[in-house]
Design a protein around this motif. Structure first.
Motif, PDB file in Angstrom:
ATOM      1  N   GLU A  57       0.827  -1.209   0.000  1.00  0.00           N
ATOM      2  CA  GLU A  57       0.000   0.000   0.000  1.00  0.00           C
ATOM      3  C   GLU A  57       0.861   1.259   0.000  1.00  0.00           C
ATOM      4  N   LEU A  58       0.384   2.267  -0.709  1.00  0.00           N
ATOM      5  CA  LEU A  58       1.021   3.580  -0.704  1.00  0.00           C
ATOM      6  C   LEU A  58       0.909   4.138   0.709  1.00  0.00           C
ATOM      7  N   SER A  59       1.988   4.702   1.215  1.00  0.00           N
ATOM      8  CA  SER A  59       1.974   5.222   2.584  1.00  0.00           C
ATOM      9  C   SER A  59       2.847   6.465   2.690  1.00  0.00           C
ATOM     10  N   SER A  60       2.867   7.036   3.876  1.00  0.00           N
ATOM     11  CA  SER A  60       3.681   8.229   4.114  1.00  0.00           C
ATOM     12  C   SER A  60       5.169   7.941   3.894  1.00  0.00           C
ATOM     13  N   ALA A  61       5.566   6.674   3.949  1.00  0.00           N
ATOM     14  CA  ALA A  61       6.959   6.310   3.666  1.00  0.00           C
ATOM     15  C   ALA A  61       7.343   6.632   2.220  1.00  0.00           C
ATOM     16  N   ASP A  62       6.337   6.790   1.359  1.00  0.00           N
ATOM     17  CA  ASP A  62       6.572   7.105  -0.050  1.00  0.00           C
ATOM     18  C   ASP A  62       6.500   8.611  -0.331  1.00  0.00           C
ATOM     19  N   ARG A  90       2.682   0.457  -5.929  1.00  0.00           N
ATOM     20  CA  ARG A  90       2.017   0.802  -4.674  1.00  0.00           C
ATOM     21  C   ARG A  90       0.517   0.778  -4.936  1.00  0.00           C
ATOM     22  N   LEU A  92      -3.698   1.119  -3.596  1.00  0.00           N
ATOM     23  CA  LEU A  92      -4.635   1.912  -2.795  1.00  0.00           C
ATOM     24  C   LEU A  92      -5.789   0.968  -2.438  1.00  0.00           C
ATOM     25  N   LEU A 125      -2.750  11.028   0.624  1.00  0.00           N
ATOM     26  CA  LEU A 125      -1.936  10.141   1.447  1.00  0.00           C
ATOM     27  C   LEU A 125      -0.504  10.644   1.602  1.00  0.00           C
TER      28      LEU A 125
END
Length: 158
Positions: A57-62, A90, A92, A125
């Motif tokens: 999943e796309l996250s704040s790490a990206d 990534r 969603l 996000l």
């Protein structure tokens, strides 16, 4: 570039029906680069992640990564994806589409979104302003409502 983020690169399939395309109204935005597929001059995608139906999943790490979005019908998705396999995918999950799509071939994934919807979610996000992304999207208000975001598309400009 916008606020220190690389521009989002959108690769649009040449056979995509312009009347059904949710991305074309976004042409000319400084934070987006729209190129045709097949791509003649491949942009440098080092440090990018690719929005995909599958993958982590796309996250704040990206947040520091650039975004690559492949825009075309699901029947062309496999061929387009092969051309960009080197860009980490990534996904969603947990969002609902408002786009009234019906696949005659049964190729739409359960978590499938219109391109503009995926772009809007990704911007939210990653902490990037979604200002104006839904302005020309006929189902923008319904999309926001379905996903529990209050306000109108005009209010989504924050």
């Amino acid at each position: 570039m916008s606020e220190g983020h690389p521009p989002t690169v959108i690769v649009r399939h040449s056979k995509e029906n312009p009347r059904k395309c949710s991305i074309l109204p976004l042409r000319g935005r400084a934070d987006l680069v729209i190129v045709g597929y097949p791509v003649k001059d491949m942009p440098d995608l080092t440090g990018y992640v690719r929005l995909a139906a599958d993958g982590p999943e796309l996250s704040s790490a990206d947040a520091a990564s650039g975004l690559l979005l492949l825009d075309g019908s699901w029947r062309w998705a496999a061929a387009m994806t092969r051309a960009f396999q080197q860009v980490p995918p990534r996904s969603l999950h947990g969002y609902k589409t408002a786009y009234p799509r019906v696949s005659k071939r049964g190729t739409d994934p359960a978590n499938g979104l219109a391109s503009v919807e995926a772009l809007y979610i990704a911007h939210r996000l990653l902490g990037r302003p979604p200002a104006g992304l839904l302005d020309h999207y006929r189902w923008g208000e319904e999309f926001l409502r379905l996903n529990g975001w209050d306000g109108t598309c005009a209010a989504s400009k924050a």
